[in-house]
Design an enzyme around this catalytic site. Sequence first.
Site, mmCIF file in Angstrom:
data_model
loop_
_atom_site.group_PDB
_atom_site.id
_atom_site.type_symbol
_atom_site.label_atom_id
_atom_site.label_comp_id
_atom_site.label_asym_id
_atom_site.label_seq_id
_atom_site.Cartn_x
_atom_site.Cartn_y
_atom_site.Cartn_z
ATOM 1 N N GLU A 1 -8.554 86.364 41.601
ATOM 2 C CA GLU A 1 -7.563 85.784 42.492
ATOM 3 C C GLU A 1 -6.525 86.884 42.925
ATOM 4 O OE1 GLU A 1 -7.772 83.257 44.407
ATOM 5 O OE2 GLU A 1 -9.083 81.854 43.553
ATOM 6 N N HIS B 1 -18.102 79.370 46.161
ATOM 7 C CA HIS B 1 -18.130 77.857 46.028
ATOM 8 C C HIS B 1 -19.616 77.513 45.773
ATOM 9 C CE1 HIS B 1 -13.906 76.676 47.234
ATOM 10 N NE2 HIS B 1 -13.924 77.281 46.067
ATOM 11 N N ASN C 1 -9.173 82.102 51.376
ATOM 12 C CA ASN C 1 -10.639 81.814 51.012
ATOM 13 C C ASN C 1 -11.548 82.869 50.953
ATOM 14 O OD1 ASN C 1 -10.000 78.830 50.716
ATOM 15 N ND2 ASN C 1 -9.927 78.927 52.884
ATOM 16 N N HIS D 1 -14.599 82.990 48.585
ATOM 17 C CA HIS D 1 -14.604 81.628 48.066
ATOM 18 C C HIS D 1 -15.742 80.783 48.701
ATOM 19 C CE1 HIS D 1 -10.772 82.502 46.373
ATOM 20 N NE2 HIS D 1 -10.619 81.090 46.161
ATOM 21 N N ARG E 1 -4.061 80.405 57.004
ATOM 22 C CA ARG E 1 -4.294 80.163 55.468
ATOM 23 C C ARG E 1 -5.787 80.151 55.049
ATOM 24 N NH1 ARG E 1 -1.374 75.123 52.122
ATOM 25 N NH2 ARG E 1 -2.559 75.645 50.142
ATOM 26 N N GLU F 1 -3.628 74.565 56.804
ATOM 27 C CA GLU F 1 -4.735 75.443 56.722
ATOM 28 C C GLU F 1 -5.740 75.222 58.064
ATOM 29 O OE1 GLU F 1 -8.559 76.963 53.681
ATOM 30 O OE2 GLU F 1 -7.915 74.700 53.763
ATOM 31 N N LYS G 1 -2.425 72.070 48.049
ATOM 32 C CA LYS G 1 -3.672 71.864 47.961
ATOM 33 C C LYS G 1 -4.082 70.950 46.685
ATOM 34 C CE LYS G 1 -6.636 75.036 50.995
ATOM 35 N NZ LYS G 1 -7.520 75.875 50.914
ATOM 36 N N HIS H 1 -14.871 79.739 37.952
ATOM 37 C CA HIS H 1 -14.407 79.923 39.488
ATOM 38 C C HIS H 1 -14.006 81.139 39.827
ATOM 39 C CE1 HIS H 1 -12.525 79.065 43.244
ATOM 40 N NE2 HIS H 1 -11.521 79.846 42.942
ATOM 41 N N ARG I 1 1.021 55.910 47.247
ATOM 42 C CA ARG I 1 1.110 56.553 48.768
ATOM 43 C C ARG I 1 1.774 57.826 48.431
ATOM 44 N NH1 ARG I 1 1.454 51.105 50.408
ATOM 45 N NH2 ARG I 1 -0.473 50.477 51.654
ATOM 46 N N LYS J 1 1.547 84.272 48.847
ATOM 47 C CA LYS J 1 0.818 82.881 49.377
ATOM 48 C C LYS J 1 1.829 82.204 50.167
ATOM 49 C CE LYS J 1 -1.942 79.294 47.696
ATOM 50 N NZ LYS J 1 -2.955 78.673 46.642
#
Length: 348
Positions: free
Chosen positions: A184, A245, A238, A241, A234, A230, A142, A258, A120, A220
Amino acid sequence: MKTVRVDTNTPYDILIERGLLDRSGELVRSVSAAKKACVITDSNVGAIYAERVLTSLKEADFETELFTFPAGESSKRLDTVAAMLSYMADFHMSRGDIVVALGGGVTGDMAGFAAATYMRGIKFVQIPTSLLAQVDSSVGGKTAVDIPQGKNLVGAFHQPCLVIIDPDTLSTLPERFVHDGMAEVIKYGCIKDERLFETLENENALDIIEDIIEICVSIKRDVVNRDEKESGERMLLNFGHTLGHSLEKLYNFEGLSHGEAVAIGMVKIAASGENAGLTEAGTADRIERLCKKNMLPTSDEASAATLAELCQSDKKAGGGSVNLVLLDKIGSSFIRKTPLSELEAFIR
């Protein structure tokens, strides 16, 4: 040494300096009293750097094991993480032990997810070795894997306890993956820092890469501090993205990297913003020129209908709409909730 402090619910430092790889053991020991450290890496990075990190960890009195998976986005699956977890259990790791993610974004995402779920949640350290990971994915907590329905759809927010960035690792990257990371960097200039964008236009970023890394992770850091999970700001990270994606999924995560997909996505969404009268005229052209300067692709033959359909499985889609990140101009961004029924027309 440059130090950037991240003040999330679990505060941590980002350390930036050439040569830090060989000090990784003492640096990890400074944030952990663990007995055992499991280093997770891919087959490419492991062959170059794993032994140095393992040696440094052993010198800092860690008992170590190394888990290596086949390099590439195609390994970013639940069964790879399951294998990591089994390996950690066979190593008899306790809740007080630590995971060390050594590699690029794929490694950091999966090792972080494994750390988030083992017992956990246990501590983990990021040692990013790619430019993309150093300026972006190693910071912010993330973690995720891909499933057939889309990229990064299964994951967790799990902050590292330390990020160790050694820019010397960039010297062993294939040239394509240096360019991949520059997408990026360009993104940060687009959404938050016109001065950074202008610096990238006028200089060779690799000549001042330590400063560039510090600027990007500081941007960031500021965003993540304000919006760790997010729920608002935040999402601006993206930019490019959502369409990127979609392109990655279209090509089954092969062919386009990417960063290459994000570069195409940034140019395309900036042009869409201009056509809608939301973005300053000429913005898409500036982004396209800067991407080309960094040997990144800026267009693709995929139709607007195809991209719009693929966007429906994006994490940012829900309730019949998708949150698109658009620019007012270079250095200023905003979020526009767009109905999925209107998306094809908007990006055409």
